[in-house]
Scaffold this active site. Structure first.
Site, PDB file in Angstrom:
ATOM      1  N   TYR A  39       0.805  -1.222   0.000  1.00 20.27           N
ATOM      2  CA  TYR A  39       0.000   0.000   0.000  1.00 20.27           C
ATOM      3  C   TYR A  39       0.841   1.277   0.000  1.00 20.27           C
ATOM      4  O   TYR A  39       2.069   1.228  -0.041  1.00 20.27           O
ATOM      5  CB  TYR A  39      -1.004  -0.098   1.149  1.00 20.27           C
ATOM      6  CG  TYR A  39      -1.687  -1.447   1.087  1.00 20.27           C
ATOM      7  CD1 TYR A  39      -2.507  -1.769  -0.003  1.00 20.27           C
ATOM      8  CD2 TYR A  39      -1.413  -2.462   2.010  1.00 20.27           C
ATOM      9  CE1 TYR A  39      -3.071  -3.024  -0.132  1.00 20.27           C
ATOM     10  CE2 TYR A  39      -1.971  -3.725   1.880  1.00 20.27           C
ATOM     11  CZ  TYR A  39      -2.794  -4.004   0.811  1.00 20.27           C
ATOM     12  OH  TYR A  39      -3.330  -5.253   0.654  1.00 20.27           O
ATOM     13  N   ARG A  99       3.010  -0.679  11.560  1.00 20.79           N
ATOM     14  CA  ARG A  99       3.388  -1.970  10.982  1.00 20.79           C
ATOM     15  C   ARG A  99       4.138  -1.689   9.692  1.00 20.79           C
ATOM     16  O   ARG A  99       3.664  -0.910   8.848  1.00 20.79           O
ATOM     17  CB  ARG A  99       2.146  -2.813  10.699  1.00 20.79           C
ATOM     18  CG  ARG A  99       2.522  -4.253  10.425  1.00 20.79           C
ATOM     19  CD  ARG A  99       1.345  -5.189  10.518  1.00 20.79           C
ATOM     20  NE  ARG A  99       1.793  -6.487  10.964  1.00 20.79           N
ATOM     21  CZ  ARG A  99       1.328  -7.640  10.499  1.00 20.79           C
ATOM     22  NH1 ARG A  99       0.369  -7.655   9.613  1.00 20.79           N
ATOM     23  NH2 ARG A  99       1.804  -8.779  10.944  1.00 20.79           N
ATOM     24  N   ARG A 147      -3.013 -16.463  11.526  1.00 15.20           N
ATOM     25  CA  ARG A 147      -3.772 -17.640  11.083  1.00 15.20           C
ATOM     26  C   ARG A 147      -4.017 -18.632  12.218  1.00 15.20           C
ATOM     27  O   ARG A 147      -5.096 -19.227  12.286  1.00 15.20           O
ATOM     28  CB  ARG A 147      -3.048 -18.298   9.898  1.00 15.20           C
ATOM     29  CG  ARG A 147      -3.185 -17.469   8.618  1.00 15.20           C
ATOM     30  CD  ARG A 147      -2.250 -17.941   7.541  1.00 15.20           C
ATOM     31  NE  ARG A 147      -0.858 -17.726   7.934  1.00 15.20           N
ATOM     32  CZ  ARG A 147       0.180 -18.175   7.252  1.00 15.20           C
ATOM     33  NH1 ARG A 147      -0.003 -18.871   6.142  1.00 15.20           N
ATOM     34  NH2 ARG A 147       1.415 -17.921   7.665  1.00 15.20           N
TER      35      ARG A 147
HETATM   36  C1  LIG Z   1      -7.147 -13.343   5.826  1.00 12.81           C
HETATM   37  C2  LIG Z   1      -5.982 -12.470   6.151  1.00 12.81           C
HETATM   38  C3  LIG Z   1      -6.129 -11.087   6.123  1.00 12.81           C
HETATM   39  C4  LIG Z   1      -5.037 -10.262   6.451  1.00 12.81           C
HETATM   40  N1  LIG Z   1      -5.210  -8.903   6.505  1.00 12.81           N
HETATM   41  C5  LIG Z   1      -4.186  -8.111   6.924  1.00 12.81           C
HETATM   42  C6  LIG Z   1      -4.377  -6.716   7.161  1.00 12.81           C
HETATM   43  O1  LIG Z   1      -5.477  -6.182   7.056  1.00 12.81           O
HETATM   44  N2  LIG Z   1      -3.308  -5.977   7.544  1.00 12.81           N
HETATM   45  C7  LIG Z   1      -2.070  -6.540   7.764  1.00 12.81           C
HETATM   46  O2  LIG Z   1      -1.125  -5.832   8.125  1.00 12.81           O
HETATM   47  N3  LIG Z   1      -1.871  -7.870   7.581  1.00 12.81           N
HETATM   48  C8  LIG Z   1      -2.898  -8.651   7.189  1.00 12.81           C
HETATM   49  N4  LIG Z   1      -2.700 -10.008   7.076  1.00 12.81           N
HETATM   50  C9  LIG Z   1      -1.365 -10.570   7.400  1.00 12.81           C
HETATM   51  C10 LIG Z   1      -1.320 -11.063   8.847  1.00 12.81           C
HETATM   52  O3  LIG Z   1      -1.522 -10.005   9.764  1.00 12.81           O
HETATM   53  C11 LIG Z   1       0.032 -11.751   9.171  1.00 12.81           C
HETATM   54  O4  LIG Z   1       1.069 -10.825   9.025  1.00 12.81           O
HETATM   55  C12 LIG Z   1       0.316 -12.942   8.272  1.00 12.81           C
HETATM   56  O5  LIG Z   1      -0.830 -13.750   8.128  1.00 12.81           O
HETATM   57  C13 LIG Z   1       1.462 -13.796   8.839  1.00 12.81           C
HETATM   58  O6  LIG Z   1       1.190 -14.188  10.151  1.00 12.81           O
HETATM   59  P1  LIG Z   1       0.646 -15.680  10.527  1.00 12.81           P
HETATM   60  O7  LIG Z   1       1.652 -16.639  10.017  1.00 12.81           O
HETATM   61  O8  LIG Z   1       0.527 -15.665  12.015  1.00 12.81           O
HETATM   62  O9  LIG Z   1      -0.667 -15.854   9.829  1.00 12.81           O
HETATM   63  C14 LIG Z   1      -3.777 -10.842   6.769  1.00 12.81           C
HETATM   64  C15 LIG Z   1      -3.652 -12.240   6.801  1.00 12.81           C
HETATM   65  C16 LIG Z   1      -4.733 -13.051   6.506  1.00 12.81           C
HETATM   66  C17 LIG Z   1      -4.557 -14.550   6.573  1.00 12.81           C
HETATM   67  S1  SF4 Z   2      -7.815 -21.848   6.691  1.00 11.23           S
HETATM   68 FE1  SF4 Z   2      -5.953 -23.061   6.881  1.00 11.23          FE
HETATM   69  S2  SF4 Z   2      -4.264 -21.565   6.965  1.00 11.23           S
HETATM   70 FE2  SF4 Z   2      -6.179 -20.447   7.331  1.00 11.23          FE
HETATM   71  S3  SF4 Z   2      -6.381 -20.403   9.548  1.00 11.23           S
HETATM   72 FE3  SF4 Z   2      -7.500 -22.203   8.866  1.00 11.23          FE
HETATM   73  S4  SF4 Z   2      -6.064 -23.911   8.953  1.00 11.23           S
HETATM   74 FE4  SF4 Z   2      -4.883 -21.998   9.092  1.00 11.23          FE
END
Ligand SMILES: Cc1cc2nc3c(=O)[nH]c(=O)nc-3n(C[C@H](O)[C@H](O)[C@H](O)COP(=O)(O)O)c2cc1C
Ligand code: SF4
Length: 503
Positions: A248, A295, A420
Site C-alpha cells: 500500500y 506496521r 492464522r
Molecule cells: C485473511 C488475512 C487477512 C489479512 N489482513 C491483513 C491486514 O489487514 N493488515 C495486515 O497488516 N496484515 C494482514 N494479514 C497478514 C497477517 O496479519 C500476518 O502478518 C500474516 O498472516 C502472517 O502471520 P501468521 O503466520 O501468524 O498468519 C492478513 C492475513 C490473513 C490470513
Molecule cells: S484456513 Fe488453513 S491456513 Fe487459514 S487459519 Fe485455517 S487452517 Fe490456518
C-alpha cells in the site's frame, strides 16, 4: 500461492503445552507497557486480518462485531482491527474511518471487544491508504477505450511496421489494428506501463507524479491519517496502527523502488520523510498519551526493493520519532504478484513476496515457522543499541507456546503475534493460559483463508467448517450458505469465571 522453488512439505512443529502454573510464569503471558500509559495484560497479539464483513459503504456490521467478539473471547493481550481505509471513498466491504459517520459503528466494535474480553484485551485499529488498482481488462476494452493513443505510440507503430502512414491514421484504425495485432507487435509498441496495464490491470504507483493526486500525496496524507486517528480515539480504541506494510501507499513510499524526485523518494532520508511526517501529524492530533504504532516491512523481498538494512534504518528513525511500537511484517508486494485472470485484480500475496508474508507448509528448507523472526530481532537490536526501548512485535508462522516463549526469552521481540493460528482457534491464547493447551486447534498453514481473502469473500477457516449440523440456528453461515462464519465456541471445562478481568 507461489512457494519457493524447493517444495518441501513441513510438518507442524510439535507442541508441548505448559500447565496453568507454568503459563502463569511465562513471558508470553506477562504484561507489557505500550506507550506512555497503556499496559497490555499479555504479550499475545492478534495482528490485523481483513475478514470482508463490512458493508459496501465501509460500515461495521453485526458480522464484523461477531468476528472481533470471537477473537476477544480468546483474550489476547492486543487485538488489531483490520486495515481500515482513511479516505471517504468507496472501497468495497473494507472498514472505513474517513468520516465521523463511521464513529458510532466503530464505537460499538470497541464496546463489544471490551465486554467479550472482559476488559483483558487492548484494541488497536490499523489505518491505511492505498492508491488505485483496477481489474485486468478484456483486451477489447483496453484497446477500444483505456489505452491512450499518443503520438509516440503512433511513431512506434510506424517504425515497427515500417509504414509512416501510421503516424496519421485515425484513432479508431490504430485501436482496431492493435486489438488484432500479434503479441510481438504489442510488446514492441506499448510502453512497459501500458503493457503492465493490459496484462495485470491499471495500477498507480506513488512515484507517478505526473498524476496530480499522486503528486499531492505528501500534502494530503498527514491530515487524512491524523483525522482517522482522532476518530479512532473518539471511538474508544486504545491506539492506532499506521499501516506502512505490504502493497500500500506508505510502504511504497519507503520502498527503494520509490523514485520520486520531489524530496519524498530516492534516498532513505527522502523515502522515510512522508512516513515520519504522517507519524508527527498523527501524534500532534491524538496527543502523547495515546498509542500510535506502526506496521512495516522488515524486507520487501522484491527485486530492487528495500531490504533488512533499510528496515533497520527506518526502524531506528520511527523509534526515535516516538512511535509506541513497531510490528514487523515481510513482503506482500504487487511487483512480483502473479498475473490475475481477466476481470480480476492483481493480488499482492501470490508471488514470492506474498509467500514470505503468509508462508505455508509447502516451503523451502527453512520452513514457514517463525520465518520472519530474524527481521524483528535485527531491528530490535539496532533500536536497543540506539538507547530506545520501543517494543517490537513479530509475526509469521507462530503456532506453539514454545516458539513464542523462545522468541521472548532470546530477546528477539517483545510481543509475539499470530494471525492464522488465532483464526483457526480464537481461544488458543486462553486455552494455553488456563492449562488446556492440548485442546488447541492447530492451523494447518495451507492458506484456505487467504484464498478467500484473495476473492474478497468472507474469510473463514477450513477447520471450522464441518463442525455443525446443517440448520443449527446457533450457527451463522457465510453468504454462500455453506460455511460457518465464526469459530465454534469454547469455554473451559466445568469452570466459569476462572480468569478475572485485568485492571
Ligand atoms: C485473511 C488475512 C487477512 C489479512 N489482513 C491483513 C491486514 O489487514 N493488515 C495486515 O497488516 N496484515 C494482514 N494479514 C497478514 C497477517 O496479519 C500476518 O502478518 C500474516 O498472516 C502472517 O502471520 P501468521 O503466520 O501468524 O498468519 C492478513 C492475513 C490473513 C490470513
Ligand atoms: S484456513 Fe488453513 S491456513 Fe487459514 S487459519 Fe485455517 S487452517 Fe490456518
Amino acid at each position: 500461492m507461489n512457494s519457493p522453488a524447493h517444495r518441501i512439505r513441513h510438518p507442524l512443529p510439535p507442541a508441548h503445552w505448559p500447565t496453568r502454573e507454568a503459563a502463569a510464569r511465562a513471558r508470553w503471558f506477562s504484561p507489557i507497557r505500550i506507550g506512555r500509559q497503556l499496559t497490555a495484560a499479555e504479550r499475545t497479539w492478534v495482528p490485523a486480518m481483513v475478514p470482508w464483513r463490512a458493508t459496501d459503504d465501509g460500515f461495521v456490521t453485526p458480522e464484523v462485531l461477531e468476528w472481533y467478539a470471537r477473537f476477544a473471547e480468546g483474550q489476547p493481550g492486543v487485538l488489531v482491527v483490520e486495515a481500515t481505509g482513511i479516505r471517504d471513498v468507496a472501497s468495497g466491504p473494507l472498514l472505513r474511518i474517513g468520516d465521523d459517520r463511521f464513529i458510532p459503528g466503530l464505537q460499538a466494535l470497541v464496546e463489544t471487544v471490551r465486554e467479550r474480553s472482559r476488559g483483558r484485551t487492548r484494541l488497536f485499529i490499523q489505518i491505511l491508504d492505498f492508491v488505485t488498482v483496477r481489474r485486468r481488462p478484456e483486451p477489447e476494452r483496453f484497446f477500444g477505450r483505456y489505452l491512450e493513443i499518443t503520438d509516440s505510440l503512433r511513431a512506434q507503430l510506424a517504425l515497427w511496421l515500417d509504414d509512416r502512414h501510421w503516424r496519421e491514421r485515425s484513432e479508431s484504425d490504430v485501436r482496431e489494428f492493435l486489438l488484432g495485432a500479434d503479441r510481438v507487435t504489442i510488446e514492441t509498441v506499448l510502453t512497459d506501463r501500458e503493457l503492465d496495464a493490459l496484462d495485470y490491470g491499471y495500477r498507480e504507483r506513488v512515484w507517478d507524479v505526473h498524476l496530480p493526486h499522486i503528486r499531492d500525496l505528501p500534502w494530503v496524507l498527514p491530515r487524512l491519517f491524523a483525522e482517522a486517528a482522532r476518530r479512532a480515539r473518539e471511538a474508544g480504541f486504545d491506539g492506532v496502527e499506521l499501516h506502512y506494510a505490504h502493497a500500500y501507499t506508505m510502504a511504497s513510499f519507503l520502498s527503494r523502488l520509490n523514485a520520486r524526485t520531489d524530496g519524498y523518494g530516492g534516498s532513505r532520508e527522502h523515502r522515510v520523510r512522508l512516513p515520519l511526517e504522517v507519524l508527527a501529524a498523527v501524534r500532534a492530533r491524538v496527543g502523547d498519551d495515546y498509542v500510535v504504532g506502526t506496521r512495516y516491512l522488515g524486507d520487501e523481498v522484491i527485486e530492487g526493493g528495500s531490504d533488512l538494512d533499510d528496515a533497520i534504518w527506518f526502524g531506528v528513525r520511527f523509534a526515535a520519532a516516538g512511535v509506541d511500537y513497531l510490528s514487523v511484517s515481510k513482503g506482500g508486494r504487487f511487483e512480483d504478484a502473479k498475473q490475475p485472470k481477466i476481470g480480476e485484480a492483481v493480488y499482492p500475496y501470490t508471488g514470492t513476496s506474498g509467500y514470505e508474508c503468509m508462508p505455508t507448509v509447502l516451503s523451502d528448507a527453512r520452513g514457514p515457522f517463525g520465518r520472519n523472526v530474524p527481521l524483528a530481532a535485527a531491528i530490535r537490536r539496532a533500536i536497543r543499541s540506539a538507547g530506545l526501548q520501543t517494543p517490537l512485535v513479530t509475526s509469521g508462522g507462530i503456532t506453539t507456546f514454545d516458539q513464542a516463549e523462545g522468541i521472548l526469552e532470546r530477546g528477539e521481540a517483545d510481543c509475539v503475534a499470530a494471525a492464522r493460528q488465532t483464526l483457526a482457534d480464537p481461544d488458543w491464547f486462553r486455552k494455553i493460559r488456563l492449562g488446556y493447551g492440548d485442546l488447541v486447534r492447530r492451523c494447518e498453514f495451507t492458506n484456505y483463508c487467504e484464498g478467500l481473502d484473495q476473492r474478497h469473500k468472507q474469510v473463514t477457516c477450513k477447520l471450522w467448517d464441518r463442525k455443525f449440523e446443517p440448520g443449527d440456528p446457533a450457527v451463522r453461515l457465510a453468504s454462500d450458505g455453506r460455511r460457518r462464519l465464526g469459530a465454534p465456541s469454547w469455554s473451559p471445562p466445568g469452570e466459569a469465571g476462572v480468569d478475572a478481568p485485568a485492571g
